[in-house]
Design a protein around this motif. Structure first.
Motif, mmCIF file in Angstrom:
data_model
loop_
_atom_site.group_PDB
_atom_site.id
_atom_site.type_symbol
_atom_site.label_atom_id
_atom_site.label_comp_id
_atom_site.label_asym_id
_atom_site.label_seq_id
_atom_site.Cartn_x
_atom_site.Cartn_y
_atom_site.Cartn_z
ATOM 1 N N ASN A 1 0.876 -0.904 0.020
ATOM 2 C CA ASN A 1 -0.167 0.073 0.066
ATOM 3 C C ASN A 1 1.065 1.202 -0.084
ATOM 4 O O ASN A 1 2.017 0.987 0.353
ATOM 5 C CB ASN A 1 -0.821 0.094 1.240
ATOM 6 N N ILE A 2 0.278 2.515 -0.437
ATOM 7 C CA ILE A 2 0.989 3.733 -0.409
ATOM 8 C C ILE A 2 0.596 4.593 0.167
ATOM 9 O O ILE A 2 -0.877 4.755 0.267
ATOM 10 C CB ILE A 2 1.200 4.209 -1.899
ATOM 11 N N SER A 3 0.849 5.358 1.415
ATOM 12 C CA SER A 3 0.266 6.255 2.167
ATOM 13 C C SER A 3 0.465 7.725 1.905
ATOM 14 O O SER A 3 -0.046 8.335 1.037
ATOM 15 C CB SER A 3 0.355 5.683 3.529
ATOM 16 N N PHE A 4 1.588 8.132 2.565
ATOM 17 C CA PHE A 4 2.180 9.570 2.438
ATOM 18 C C PHE A 4 3.681 9.560 2.994
ATOM 19 O O PHE A 4 3.949 8.613 3.400
ATOM 20 C CB PHE A 4 1.182 10.447 3.327
ATOM 21 N N GLY A 5 4.293 10.511 2.598
ATOM 22 C CA GLY A 5 5.609 10.781 2.835
ATOM 23 C C GLY A 5 5.962 12.053 3.589
ATOM 24 O O GLY A 5 4.870 12.679 4.458
ATOM 25 N N ALA A 6 7.294 12.444 3.527
ATOM 26 C CA ALA A 6 7.672 13.294 4.681
ATOM 27 C C ALA A 6 6.908 14.638 4.351
ATOM 28 O O ALA A 6 6.687 15.407 5.428
ATOM 29 C CB ALA A 6 8.954 13.559 4.334
#
Length: 245
Positions: free
Chosen positions: A46-51
């Motif tokens: 899955n991909i959520s969010f980054g910095a």
């Protein structure tokens, strides 16, 4: 070592269309920490969010940002998350070949260092890095998606890691499927930091979130009663021994 219960709502379960409002809501509702689940679509499915998202929401609250990096490789991104506003940075024991080096890097950035274990990873994986740690995170679901059911098999792992920690000032965190129904068992096994996503963000208002957080906290407190009674008994015995001397 008996430590106060920390409730860390996972913003993975928040409404991302109004993420700032959601964080302000759980802050006002009594959240102790804000848990940020970072997923890369590679280490987990899955991909959520980054910095950049963490940097954007950092001004919304002064609460501890508990950043859980479910990414591999992890070392090249530690500095970005530190600069974005993470207070605690947790990496997976399975995410790279040099866990000790990763933990040293987090500490060198001035942040608290945590390590997380997937359900199939034995606690022995962290035995030789315990003195590098501020936090151990036991995954009680397979990482990658919110809303999964709690894996009862992990209770014994939590109990075992609590024994491994001993008197070290290390928090023992649990993430995955934590609800008011199992918080007592989790706390009884030795966890002192509970991540909850869907169980906190159920409802539509700050009042709902406050009720949910309070219910999880109360259940965890019930689970800790035998531990606290044991501690009180030990204190009484010590006091009695001191008087005899």
């Amino acid at each position: 070592m008996s430590r106060e219960i920390i409730i860390a709502p996972s913003i993975l379960a928040a409404d991302f269309s109004r993420l700032g409002e959601e964080i302000a809501g759980i802050d006002a509702a009594g959240a102790d920490w804000i848990h940020c689940d970072v997923m890369d679509g590679h280490f987990v499915p899955n991909i959520s969010f980054g910095a950049d998202v963490i940097k954007a929401i950092r001004p919304v609250t002064s609460k501890i940002f508990d950043v859980h990096l479910m990414i591999a490789p992890v070392d090249p991104y530690l500095e970005a998350f530190a600069k974005a506003g993470a207070d605690v940075i947790t990496v997976h024991a399975e995410a790279g070949p040099h866990l000790d080096r990763s933990l040293q890097a987090i500490r060198a950035l001035g942040k608290k260092a945590g390590v997380s274990l997937c359900p199939a990873t034995p606690e022995a994986a962290i035995e030789y890095v315990l003195d590098r740690l501020d936090l151990v995170l036991v995954m009680t679901v397979n990482p990658g998606f919110g809303g999964q059911s709690f894996l009862e098999s992990q209770i014994e792992k939590i109990r075992s890691i609590r024994k491994m920690i001993g008197d070290r000032p290390i928090r023992l965190e649990v993430d995955g499927g934590v609800t008011r129904d199992n918080a007592a068992a989790v706390a009884a096994a030795g966890a002192d930091t509970l991540v909850a996503g869907s169980a906190v963000f159920r409802g539509k208002s700050t009042a709902d979130y406050a009720d949910n957080i309070a219910a999880i906290r109360a259940a965890a407190a019930v689970g800790r009663v035998p531990e606290l009674q044991h501690g009180s008994a030990q204190a009484m015995r010590s006091s009695g021994t001191a008087r005899l001397r």
